[in-house]
Design an enzyme around this catalytic site. Structure first.
Site, PDB file in Angstrom:
ATOM      1  N   HIS A  77       0.833  -1.206   0.000  1.00 51.63           N
ATOM      2  CA  HIS A  77       0.000   0.000   0.000  1.00 51.63           C
ATOM      3  C   HIS A  77       0.866   1.254   0.000  1.00 51.63           C
ATOM      4  O   HIS A  77       0.555   2.231  -0.689  1.00 51.63           O
ATOM      5  CB  HIS A  77      -0.942   0.006   1.201  1.00 51.63           C
ATOM      6  CG  HIS A  77      -1.852  -1.174   1.249  1.00 51.63           C
ATOM      7  ND1 HIS A  77      -2.603  -1.483   2.367  1.00 51.63           N
ATOM      8  CD2 HIS A  77      -2.131  -2.138   0.327  1.00 51.63           C
ATOM      9  CE1 HIS A  77      -3.299  -2.579   2.124  1.00 51.63           C
ATOM     10  NE2 HIS A  77      -3.022  -3.003   0.895  1.00 51.63           N
ATOM     11  N   HIS A 234      -9.056  -2.345  -5.150  1.00 52.54           N
ATOM     12  CA  HIS A 234      -7.944  -2.599  -4.238  1.00 52.54           C
ATOM     13  C   HIS A 234      -6.926  -3.536  -4.867  1.00 52.54           C
ATOM     14  O   HIS A 234      -5.718  -3.364  -4.650  1.00 52.54           O
ATOM     15  CB  HIS A 234      -8.440  -3.190  -2.914  1.00 52.54           C
ATOM     16  CG  HIS A 234      -7.315  -3.357  -1.938  1.00 52.54           C
ATOM     17  ND1 HIS A 234      -6.804  -2.310  -1.198  1.00 52.54           N
ATOM     18  CD2 HIS A 234      -6.551  -4.438  -1.622  1.00 52.54           C
ATOM     19  CE1 HIS A 234      -5.796  -2.736  -0.464  1.00 52.54           C
ATOM     20  NE2 HIS A 234      -5.624  -4.035  -0.701  1.00 52.54           N
ATOM     21  N   ASP A 238      -2.975  -2.814  -5.206  1.00 57.11           N
ATOM     22  CA  ASP A 238      -1.906  -3.746  -4.862  1.00 57.11           C
ATOM     23  C   ASP A 238      -0.959  -3.952  -6.037  1.00 57.11           C
ATOM     24  O   ASP A 238       0.272  -3.991  -5.872  1.00 57.11           O
ATOM     25  CB  ASP A 238      -2.498  -5.100  -4.453  1.00 57.11           C
ATOM     26  CG  ASP A 238      -2.981  -5.142  -3.018  1.00 57.11           C
ATOM     27  OD1 ASP A 238      -2.658  -4.226  -2.239  1.00 57.11           O
ATOM     28  OD2 ASP A 238      -3.688  -6.107  -2.674  1.00 57.11           O
ATOM     29  N   HIS A 261      -0.034 -10.968  -5.105  1.00 51.84           N
ATOM     30  CA  HIS A 261       1.311 -10.433  -4.923  1.00 51.84           C
ATOM     31  C   HIS A 261       2.391 -11.339  -5.504  1.00 51.84           C
ATOM     32  O   HIS A 261       3.282 -10.877  -6.220  1.00 51.84           O
ATOM     33  CB  HIS A 261       1.589 -10.225  -3.430  1.00 51.84           C
ATOM     34  CG  HIS A 261       0.603  -9.330  -2.761  1.00 51.84           C
ATOM     35  ND1 HIS A 261       0.459  -8.009  -3.087  1.00 51.84           N
ATOM     36  CD2 HIS A 261      -0.308  -9.572  -1.768  1.00 51.84           C
ATOM     37  CE1 HIS A 261      -0.476  -7.463  -2.334  1.00 51.84           C
ATOM     38  NE2 HIS A 261      -0.956  -8.390  -1.530  1.00 51.84           N
TER      39      HIS A 261
END
Length: 305
Positions: A77, A234, A238, A261
């Site tokens: 973030h 969101h 990311d 991720h």
């Protein structure tokens, strides 16, 4: 030109997974410094450059680890906020192993950066231009980089809970789009996942104050959603943060299908391992106008911050 902060910024909170208090200090840094994390609670081997090669691939967050085994977790973030405001050089001091989660979005970081102000530096900026399509996958999850004239992010997700369901969004990240469209979107999870993570000793700092928690067709977080498609926004947030571990802004189209991720880091590794897939380009005025951090204004930030 490269950019840093006008002056230092301090933020306090708790780590999402550790549940421990964390103090973060963003310090201005000289041109060419890049983004470097320093564990202020340690004295030896306590610095880690925020680069893809230092990322330990994990599904729930992005964690940097140096050769001595010193780590800093949940950087995504903050990295998104730095990318989205065009900060190229900063020393991030943190007094523990995890960046504070704050409200679960990047908005508090963006507000702190924009309030302090951004300083232009007397050094040219280089960007990474994607020249060929690179794709990686894991089951039905896909991450892809392909040529484009600016940084563009396309993302799609699908969850069984009706409160999330299937969502997709495309966004050109130029001219402050991140600040206006994405930065206030919070991390999200299913209530069953929260229970499982707590049993596994994870997400100990998570709460309804810093995450969107859903169960079936219900949003359990007070106040509900900030956007109807907050979840996919969101995921785009990311992705921007994870892509910034390339070490410079990227000019190309990122496509994520149920990606996370670890897959985005795998994609960066594949790109840098593929000769001819990318090149360094010095930023001129035209190219600079297409970068995420150009044209950002504090007034663009949503009221939630």
């Amino acid at each position: 030109m490269q950019k840093t902060l006008n002056e230092l910024v301090t933020l306090d909170g708790v780590g999402l997974h550790s549940g421990k208090p964390a103090r973060l200090v963003l310090n201005p840094a000289p041109a060419g410094h890049g983004i470097v994390f320093r564990r202020s609670d340690l004295t030896d081997n306590n610095e880690i450059a925020a680069l893809w090669s230092n990322v330990n691939q994990e599904p729930l967050n992005t964690r940097l680890v140096n050769e001595a085994g010193v780590s800093v977790a949940t950087i995504e973030h903050l990295m998104a906020a730095l990318a989205g405001t065009g900060i190229n050089n900063v020393l991030v001091e943190i007094d523990g192993p995890e960046v504070p989660i704050l409200d679960g979005s990047a908005a508090p970081f963006v507000k702190a950066i924009m309030t302090t102000g951004i300083k232009r530096q007397p050094a040219p900026l280089r960007v990474i231009e994607v020249l060929d399509t690179i794709e990686v996958s894991n089951g039905d999850a896909i991450a892809r980089l392909s040529p484009a004239t600016s940084l563009q992010i396309d993302f799609s997700i699908e969850f069984p809970d009706e409160a999330i369901g299937a969502q997709a969004k495309q966004l050109n990240m130029a001219n402050g789009a991140f600040v206006r469209e994405l930065c206030d979107s919070r991390t999200f999870c299913r209530n069953s996942d929260v229970i499982a993570m707590h049993k596994a000793g994870l997400a100990l700092g998570g709460s309804l104050d810093n995450a969107v928690v859903v169960e079936g067709d219900q949003v359990l977080t007070p106040g509900g959603l900030r956007h109807d498609d907050e979840a996919v926004r969101h995921k785009m947030l990311d992705a921007l943060g994870d892509l910034y571990t390339a070490g410079a802004p990227i000019i190309g189209r990122y496509t994520g299908v149920r990606a996370g991720h670890a897959l985005t880091n795998k994609l960066l590794r594949a790109m840098f391992d593929t000769p001819g897939a990318w090149r360094w380009v010095h930023c001129d005025a035209t190219l600079s106008s297409r970068l995420p951090g150009v044209g950002v204004r504090l007034t663009d930030l949503a009221a939630v911050a």
